[in-house]
Design an enzyme around this catalytic site. Sequence first.
Site, mmCIF file in Angstrom:
data_model
loop_
_atom_site.group_PDB
_atom_site.id
_atom_site.type_symbol
_atom_site.label_atom_id
_atom_site.label_comp_id
_atom_site.label_asym_id
_atom_site.label_seq_id
_atom_site.Cartn_x
_atom_site.Cartn_y
_atom_site.Cartn_z
ATOM 1 N N TYR A 276 0.940 -1.281 -0.109
ATOM 2 C CA TYR A 276 -0.075 -0.008 0.032
ATOM 3 C C TYR A 276 0.908 1.158 -0.169
ATOM 4 C CZ TYR A 276 -2.741 -3.811 1.534
ATOM 5 O OH TYR A 276 -3.467 -4.907 1.749
ATOM 6 N N THR B 290 -7.671 0.790 18.070
ATOM 7 C CA THR B 290 -8.594 0.726 19.237
ATOM 8 C C THR B 290 -9.418 2.043 19.374
ATOM 9 O OG1 THR B 290 -6.575 1.744 20.550
ATOM 10 C CG2 THR B 290 -6.805 -0.665 20.373
#
Length: 333
Positions: free
Chosen positions: A157, A229
């Site tokens: 990527y 998270t």
Amino acid sequence: MALYQTAISLILQITIHFSASSGVSWEEWWTYDGISGPAFWGLINPEWSLCNKGRRQSPVNLEPGKLLYDPNLRQLQLDKHRVNGLIGNTGHSVVFTVDNTTRHHINVTGGPLSYKYQFHEIHVHYGLHDETGSEHSINGYTFPAEIQIFGFNSHLYSNFSEALHKAQGIVAISLLLQLGDLSNPELRILTDQLDKIKYGGEEVEVKRLSVMGLLPDTEYYMTYDGSTTMPACHETVTWIILNKPIYITKQQLHSLRRLMQGSGKHPKAPLGNNCRPPQPLHHRPLRTNIDFNVKQAGAKYCPSMYKEVYYKEKVRSMGMPDAVINLQQDFAK
């Protein structure tokens, strides 16, 4: 349950209407407590549904009894050169972002990784009290703070934003922080200018930070497949939790605890306690490169989790698990 769902539906309708009419970003709507806290992230925005429905969410509680030795795990490698960047108060966390115009990127390889990853940013999670702060926990024991070093898969990527949505896109190295009289030197570089980012949106330049220098002196770690998270909780993260803490002083924690979520005119609440609770493991393997049983010829047992951190299941008469007692003793050295 019906009343709860009705209340949530009403809150979401108001949130969506106000957000659309005022042009406020979705980023403004999530927090770490209350009706916009972790339990509701997946309801606030449909694109964040993984936060509530995902099966590979982070953080997790690392239970010694569930660790699996994997002989194929290699030593983790990070480039040693120093980088410049900006450290800022995002209103959710303290974040260091590397200057991507630099000629030399910090590459992360080895460990459980099959690809090369490029360092992108550092997040700092901490509590307003010493008993909480880290997102990951060891046998239920939480630390005062946790540093998370993020990188993206530069083989597949082109940047962090693209990799965030892709398989094997992100690596996150977790450093658990314990109180000590002397701080990790590189951590001091990150905390020396916290008074300049007291409020959300403020940032200041940081020069010549060694990410490698933040890491503790150990080659041992635990690893599992998880998520970011914070929203949108993308399940594209390979987590690596190092099996040794680094140290932070009370003064540094005090400086962190002075930071606020909002602006100077509207400071809102303290930035601390910016930690998501542990998420269900859902039968995911927790792997480690520590062989608990192998004995070197003519030497003591190889360093193991039991010898270095003394994770045990026993409970002493005072009611505190040995794991907690020994973690406190060993990590305070």
